[in-house]
Design a protein around this motif. Sequence first.
Motif, PDB file in Angstrom:
ATOM      1  N   LEU A 216       0.829  -1.212   0.000  1.00  0.00           N
ATOM      2  CA  LEU A 216       0.000   0.000   0.000  1.00  0.00           C
ATOM      3  C   LEU A 216       0.863   1.262   0.000  1.00  0.00           C
ATOM      4  O   LEU A 216       0.545   2.239  -0.690  1.00  0.00           O
ATOM      5  CB  LEU A 216      -0.922   0.009   1.226  1.00  0.00           C
ATOM      6  CG  LEU A 216      -2.112  -0.952   1.157  1.00  0.00           C
ATOM      7  CD1 LEU A 216      -2.769  -1.106   2.523  1.00  0.00           C
ATOM      8  CD2 LEU A 216      -3.131  -0.456   0.135  1.00  0.00           C
ATOM      9  N   GLU A 217       1.948   1.225   0.743  1.00  0.00           N
ATOM     10  CA  GLU A 217       2.813   2.403   0.817  1.00  0.00           C
ATOM     11  C   GLU A 217       3.445   2.691  -0.536  1.00  0.00           C
ATOM     12  O   GLU A 217       3.531   3.832  -0.969  1.00  0.00           O
ATOM     13  CB  GLU A 217       3.901   2.203   1.883  1.00  0.00           C
ATOM     14  CG  GLU A 217       3.307   2.160   3.284  1.00  0.00           C
ATOM     15  CD  GLU A 217       4.324   2.342   4.394  1.00  0.00           C
ATOM     16  OE1 GLU A 217       5.482   1.906   4.219  1.00  0.00           O
ATOM     17  OE2 GLU A 217       3.936   2.905   5.450  1.00  0.00           O
ATOM     18  N   GLN A 218       3.829   1.615  -1.213  1.00  0.00           N
ATOM     19  CA  GLN A 218       4.501   1.766  -2.486  1.00  0.00           C
ATOM     20  C   GLN A 218       3.506   2.204  -3.562  1.00  0.00           C
ATOM     21  O   GLN A 218       3.778   3.109  -4.340  1.00  0.00           O
ATOM     22  CB  GLN A 218       5.187   0.425  -2.818  1.00  0.00           C
ATOM     23  CG  GLN A 218       6.144   0.489  -3.960  1.00  0.00           C
ATOM     24  CD  GLN A 218       5.520  -0.139  -5.176  1.00  0.00           C
ATOM     25  OE1 GLN A 218       4.824  -1.154  -5.093  1.00  0.00           O
ATOM     26  NE2 GLN A 218       5.753   0.461  -6.331  1.00  0.00           N
ATOM     27  N   ARG A 219       2.336   1.585  -3.574  1.00  0.00           N
ATOM     28  CA  ARG A 219       1.392   1.888  -4.654  1.00  0.00           C
ATOM     29  C   ARG A 219       0.682   3.232  -4.471  1.00  0.00           C
ATOM     30  O   ARG A 219       0.270   3.844  -5.448  1.00  0.00           O
ATOM     31  CB  ARG A 219       0.367   0.760  -4.790  1.00  0.00           C
ATOM     32  CG  ARG A 219       0.995  -0.448  -5.490  1.00  0.00           C
ATOM     33  CD  ARG A 219       0.160  -1.684  -5.390  1.00  0.00           C
ATOM     34  NE  ARG A 219      -0.894  -1.737  -6.399  1.00  0.00           N
ATOM     35  CZ  ARG A 219      -1.554  -2.865  -6.680  1.00  0.00           C
ATOM     36  NH1 ARG A 219      -1.265  -3.989  -6.050  1.00  0.00           N
ATOM     37  NH2 ARG A 219      -2.512  -2.857  -7.579  1.00  0.00           N
ATOM     38  N   LEU A 220       0.519   3.666  -3.225  1.00  0.00           N
ATOM     39  CA  LEU A 220      -0.187   4.933  -3.000  1.00  0.00           C
ATOM     40  C   LEU A 220       0.769   6.082  -2.613  1.00  0.00           C
ATOM     41  O   LEU A 220       0.352   7.225  -2.525  1.00  0.00           O
ATOM     42  CB  LEU A 220      -1.244   4.764  -1.903  1.00  0.00           C
ATOM     43  CG  LEU A 220      -2.467   3.910  -2.272  1.00  0.00           C
ATOM     44  CD1 LEU A 220      -3.290   3.584  -1.037  1.00  0.00           C
ATOM     45  CD2 LEU A 220      -3.333   4.614  -3.312  1.00  0.00           C
ATOM     46  N   GLY A 221       2.044   5.733  -2.385  1.00  0.00           N
ATOM     47  CA  GLY A 221       3.012   6.767  -2.010  1.00  0.00           C
ATOM     48  C   GLY A 221       2.714   7.385  -0.652  1.00  0.00           C
ATOM     49  O   GLY A 221       2.728   8.604  -0.493  1.00  0.00           O
ATOM     50  N   ILE A 222       2.408   6.553   0.334  1.00  0.00           N
ATOM     51  CA  ILE A 222       1.976   7.052   1.651  1.00  0.00           C
ATOM     52  C   ILE A 222       2.695   6.336   2.787  1.00  0.00           C
ATOM     53  O   ILE A 222       3.387   5.350   2.573  1.00  0.00           O
ATOM     54  CB  ILE A 222       0.460   6.798   1.871  1.00  0.00           C
ATOM     55  CG1 ILE A 222       0.154   5.293   1.668  1.00  0.00           C
ATOM     56  CG2 ILE A 222      -0.380   7.667   0.963  1.00  0.00           C
ATOM     57  CD1 ILE A 222      -1.212   4.881   2.131  1.00  0.00           C
ATOM     58  N   LYS A 223       2.487   6.839   3.997  1.00  0.00           N
ATOM     59  CA  LYS A 223       2.762   6.095   5.217  1.00  0.00           C
ATOM     60  C   LYS A 223       1.457   5.389   5.565  1.00  0.00           C
ATOM     61  O   LYS A 223       0.425   6.058   5.715  1.00  0.00           O
ATOM     62  CB  LYS A 223       3.103   7.066   6.363  1.00  0.00           C
ATOM     63  CG  LYS A 223       4.555   7.412   6.460  1.00  0.00           C
ATOM     64  CD  LYS A 223       5.289   6.390   7.327  1.00  0.00           C
ATOM     65  CE  LYS A 223       6.637   6.948   7.764  1.00  0.00           C
ATOM     66  NZ  LYS A 223       7.425   5.915   8.469  1.00  0.00           N
ATOM     67  N   ALA A 224       1.470   4.082   5.674  1.00  0.00           N
ATOM     68  CA  ALA A 224       0.243   3.348   5.986  1.00  0.00           C
ATOM     69  C   ALA A 224       0.240   3.001   7.466  1.00  0.00           C
ATOM     70  O   ALA A 224       1.142   2.333   7.964  1.00  0.00           O
ATOM     71  CB  ALA A 224       0.149   2.085   5.136  1.00  0.00           C
ATOM     72  N   ILE A 225      -0.765   3.491   8.176  1.00  0.00           N
ATOM     73  CA  ILE A 225      -0.824   3.393   9.634  1.00  0.00           C
ATOM     74  C   ILE A 225      -1.971   2.485  10.042  1.00  0.00           C
ATOM     75  O   ILE A 225      -3.074   2.578   9.504  1.00  0.00           O
ATOM     76  CB  ILE A 225      -1.043   4.815  10.222  1.00  0.00           C
ATOM     77  CG1 ILE A 225       0.157   5.718   9.908  1.00  0.00           C
ATOM     78  CG2 ILE A 225      -1.321   4.772  11.705  1.00  0.00           C
ATOM     79  CD1 ILE A 225       1.436   5.329  10.607  1.00  0.00           C
ATOM     80  N   ASP A 226      -1.693   1.634  11.000  1.00  0.00           N
ATOM     81  CA  ASP A 226      -2.702   0.676  11.472  1.00  0.00           C
ATOM     82  C   ASP A 226      -3.464   1.275  12.658  1.00  0.00           C
ATOM     83  O   ASP A 226      -2.854   1.688  13.640  1.00  0.00           O
ATOM     84  CB  ASP A 226      -1.985  -0.617  11.904  1.00  0.00           C
ATOM     85  CG  ASP A 226      -2.957  -1.774  12.121  1.00  0.00           C
ATOM     86  OD1 ASP A 226      -4.168  -1.604  11.890  1.00  0.00           O
ATOM     87  OD2 ASP A 226      -2.483  -2.862  12.525  1.00  0.00           O
ATOM     88  N   ILE A 227      -4.792   1.300  12.557  1.00  0.00           N
ATOM     89  CA  ILE A 227      -5.624   1.783  13.659  1.00  0.00           C
ATOM     90  C   ILE A 227      -6.453   0.606  14.155  1.00  0.00           C
ATOM     91  O   ILE A 227      -6.850  -0.259  13.376  1.00  0.00           O
ATOM     92  CB  ILE A 227      -6.522   2.965  13.213  1.00  0.00           C
ATOM     93  CG1 ILE A 227      -7.258   3.589  14.417  1.00  0.00           C
ATOM     94  CG2 ILE A 227      -7.527   2.547  12.148  1.00  0.00           C
ATOM     95  CD1 ILE A 227      -7.984   4.895  14.067  1.00  0.00           C
ATOM     96  N   TYR A 228      -6.686   0.570  15.471  1.00  0.00           N
ATOM     97  CA  TYR A 228      -7.417  -0.557  16.045  1.00  0.00           C
ATOM     98  C   TYR A 228      -8.596  -0.074  16.877  1.00  0.00           C
ATOM     99  O   TYR A 228      -8.516   0.973  17.545  1.00  0.00           O
ATOM    100  CB  TYR A 228      -6.478  -1.384  16.934  1.00  0.00           C
ATOM    101  CG  TYR A 228      -7.173  -2.525  17.647  1.00  0.00           C
ATOM    102  CD1 TYR A 228      -7.481  -3.701  16.959  1.00  0.00           C
ATOM    103  CD2 TYR A 228      -7.552  -2.411  18.981  1.00  0.00           C
ATOM    104  CE1 TYR A 228      -8.145  -4.741  17.595  1.00  0.00           C
ATOM    105  CE2 TYR A 228      -8.213  -3.449  19.623  1.00  0.00           C
ATOM    106  CZ  TYR A 228      -8.508  -4.614  18.920  1.00  0.00           C
ATOM    107  OH  TYR A 228      -9.174  -5.630  19.551  1.00  0.00           O
ATOM    108  N   GLY A 229      -9.633  -0.840  16.850  1.00  0.00           N
ATOM    109  CA  GLY A 229     -10.776  -0.532  17.702  1.00  0.00           C
ATOM    110  C   GLY A 229     -11.888  -1.524  17.453  1.00  0.00           C
ATOM    111  O   GLY A 229     -11.846  -2.280  16.487  1.00  0.00           O
TER     112      GLY A 229
END
Length: 433
Positions: free
Chosen positions: A223-236
């Motif tokens: 996801l980081e490579q294809r969207l050019g982002i930092k991908a952050i995991d959120i939980y709840g």
Amino acid sequence: MMYWNKTFECMDREHLHELQSQRLVDTVKRVYFNVPYYRDKMQSVGLEPGDIKGVEDIAKLPFTIKQDLRDTYPYGMFAVPLSEVIRIHASSGTTGKPTVVGYTRKDIDTWAELVARVLTGVGAGRNSVVQVAYGYGLFTGGLGLHYGTERMGATVIPISGGNTRRQVMFMQDLGTTVLACTPSYALYIAETMEELGIKKEDLKLQAGIFGAEPWSDNMRKELEQRLGIKAIDIYGLSEVMGPGVACECLEQDGLHVFEDHFIPEVIDPDTGEVLPPGSIGELVITTITKEGLPVVRYRTRDITSLNFEPCACGRTHVRMSKVLGRTDDMLIIRGVNVFPSQIEHVLMNIGGTQPQYQLVVDRVNNLDELEVWVEIDDKLFSDEVRRLEDLENRITREIQNTLGINVTVKLVEPKTIARGDGKAKRVIDKRNI
Ligand SMILES: [Zn+2]
């Protein structure tokens, strides 16, 4: 380093422990005197509110499970009169009635505060544009992220899930900087972008806040490579609050559990025994500030571990590992514990495949059989049969090595496996057990 609420996010652990103890004592009183279910359950093990003097006494309290919420449907576990409740959410069960959860004004406030912490933690600010592509409605994802975004003062696009081409158009036209949705939907958005010929450089995306389903570090890389982002995991989870119970910081090395509002424990799912820090087991959460629906030692069924080491970001709150699976996702195939995430891990390491897969389990002549459907890359599909066979054999070998059981791997054309806005369906279990 940016924090939304440094006082609480970076509180030294000694003070945090005191605060938790105080809040736990209050919560236990609140549920004992307001929720007959908790009073009965505590009395049945000979406990009175005065027996809980601090965090160190927490293991004396009985567990709460999802079935308890179902048994007291709809409002039986609420600790305030309905006149104090300003919002309801509900999670759909596969069978029977949904689980209904309720929030007071203060609960909604706390939730917005915690999501504001999450957004600030990934570098968002007042100039950020947050596209909330989680579903809006009874599901907690959409409104949870929405209120937090407004709280921290960024611009929210309440687009909800679905209509992926429009998602991509808005991302481009409105200058979205943060995308919030499930990781599988983010991947679908990335695929759609590629189809439309839109490059990540055409967007202003900086971060993705992804949750509501387990995902691997390899999926993160993708996801980081294809969207050019930092991908952050959120939980709840809705029973505890909704998204924002825990979230990664930019170190991406575990999710900080917001311990000024929740007390996490990890237990052995079979015996219920509390495990030492670092052990893998089932996550149990006690809410310590909730008014509408406080939960005491709620068994999440999520498998994780807790890391109390200090984090480089400066936050002092404990970190839980990415969720490794669910106790009820855990498949037992020929007596072996299998988590879908293990198979995802193998596929990501091999390459040449799309990160879309499905496990089909069946029982033939009293023997469990596992079939793994894997989507392969477009360019490979038009390739010679020989290469496809090689890939199939390699995947089969690697999965067998990882799981220790025989599997049949079936390579399928891109987009064969159903996907879309919701959570990806990873397992089809045809066995009648
Ligand atoms: Zn951190």
